[in-house]
Design an enzyme around this catalytic site. Structure first.
Site, short mmCIF file in Angstrom:
data_model
loop_
_atom_site.label_atom_id
_atom_site.label_comp_id
_atom_site.label_asym_id
_atom_site.label_seq_id
_atom_site.Cartn_x
_atom_site.Cartn_y
_atom_site.Cartn_z
N GLY A 46 0.84 -1.19 0.00
CA GLY A 46 0.00 0.00 0.00
C GLY A 46 0.87 1.24 0.00
CD GLN A 51 3.58 5.80 2.67
OE1 GLN A 51 2.61 5.26 2.16
NE2 GLN A 51 4.54 5.12 3.27
CB CYS A 94 5.51 2.10 7.59
SG CYS A 94 5.02 3.60 6.73
CG LEU A 95 6.85 0.95 1.55
CD1 LEU A 95 6.15 1.23 0.23
CD2 LEU A 95 8.00 -0.03 1.34
CG HIS A 136 -0.26 1.22 7.51
ND1 HIS A 136 0.75 0.83 8.36
CD2 HIS A 136 0.36 1.95 6.54
CE1 HIS A 136 1.90 1.31 7.93
NE2 HIS A 136 1.70 1.99 6.82
CD GLU A 137 -1.14 2.42 2.99
OE1 GLU A 137 -0.61 3.55 3.00
OE2 GLU A 137 -0.47 1.37 3.02
CG HIS A 140 0.72 6.84 5.69
ND1 HIS A 140 1.93 7.23 6.22
CD2 HIS A 140 0.85 5.51 5.45
CE1 HIS A 140 2.75 6.19 6.31
NE2 HIS A 140 2.12 5.12 5.85
O1 GNR Z 1 4.15 -2.62 2.53
C1 GNR Z 1 3.52 -2.45 3.58
N1 GNR Z 1 3.21 -3.53 4.34
C2 GNR Z 1 2.36 -3.46 5.42
C3 GNR Z 1 2.33 -4.54 6.29
C4 GNR Z 1 1.48 -4.54 7.37
C5 GNR Z 1 0.66 -3.47 7.60
C6 GNR Z 1 0.69 -2.38 6.76
C7 GNR Z 1 1.52 -2.38 5.67
S1 GNR Z 1 1.53 -1.02 4.62
C8 GNR Z 1 3.16 -1.09 4.01
C9 GNR Z 1 3.39 -0.05 2.96
C10 GNR Z 1 3.22 1.33 3.56
O2 GNR Z 1 4.02 1.85 4.27
N2 GNR Z 1 2.11 1.95 3.31
O3 GNR Z 1 1.86 3.14 3.85
NI NI Z 2 3.00 3.20 5.69
#
Ligand code: GNR
Ligand code: NI
Length: 172
Positions: A46, A51, A94-95, A136-137, A140
């Site tokens: 995601g 980001q 998270c990236l 999670h997204e 952000h």
């Molecule tokens: O790649 C991602 N893997 C992930 C694993 C568990 C919960 C959330 C994520 S999102 C993350 C990519 C990212 O940072 N998206 O904002």
């Molecule tokens: Ni993230």
């Protein structure tokens, strides 16, 4: 499509609140294409626009397990309509917080209202990894990172590590 640079913590832009999109037009679609390309190249599932430095309420996602079968999903102006009181735990990464992982509790299910790639209004009932990832997204979009849910000590240790890696340009 272009692979963009993904911002990493600590970075003020990641803490901005993203702005709603007024219309899903060519510019927004180009942004979504670039976001997807960037997400695939970073092996993420995601990505939120902020980001890559664009504080708009846009998310892309692909939870397909098979790399050859792409299942891109696009969410513009997503809103949580309903969320489960039951929580589930998932080890998140998270990236924008490279190489750090932690178990985070979030509602197990949620309903999301959003606009798709073509600006069409949609409703999605999410559970499992899809529910975890969309929440999670959506964090952000509010300038929230998963490390914000950790203890002050754990969070500051992670930020310290990331700052160190940044200044020495070493990626652990
Ligand atoms: O790649 C991602 N893997 C992930 C694993 C568990 C919960 C959330 C994520 S999102 C993350 C990519 C990212 O940072 N998206 O904002
Ligand atoms: Ni993230």
């Amino acid at each position: 499509m272009t692979v963009k640079k993904i911002l990493t913590e600590p970075n003020e832009i990641l803490r901005q609140i993203s702005k709603p999109v007024e219309k899903v037009g060519k510019e927004e679609q180009k942004l979504m294409d670039d976001m997807l390309e960037t997400m695939y190249s970073a092996n993420g599932i995601g990505l939120a626009a902020v980001q890559i430095g664009v504080p708009k309420r846009i998310i892309v996602m692909d939870l397909s397990k098979d790399e050859k079968i792409k299942e891109p999903r696009y969410f513009v102006n997503p809103k949580i309509k309903n969320k489960d009181s039951l929580k589930s735990t998932y080890e998140e990464g998270c990236l924008s917080v490279p190489n750090q992982f932690a178990e985070i509790d979030r509602p197990k299910k949620c309903d999301i209202e959003y606009l798709d790639y073509n600006g069409k209004k949609k409703l999605l009932k999410a559970e499992g990894l899809l529910a975890t990832c969309i929440q999670h997204e959506m964090d952000h979009l509010e300038g929230i990172l998963f490390i914000d849910y950790l203890s002050k000590l754990k969070k500051s240790m992670i930020i310290k590590k990331l700052s160190k890696n940044k200044s020495s340009r070493i990626v652990v």
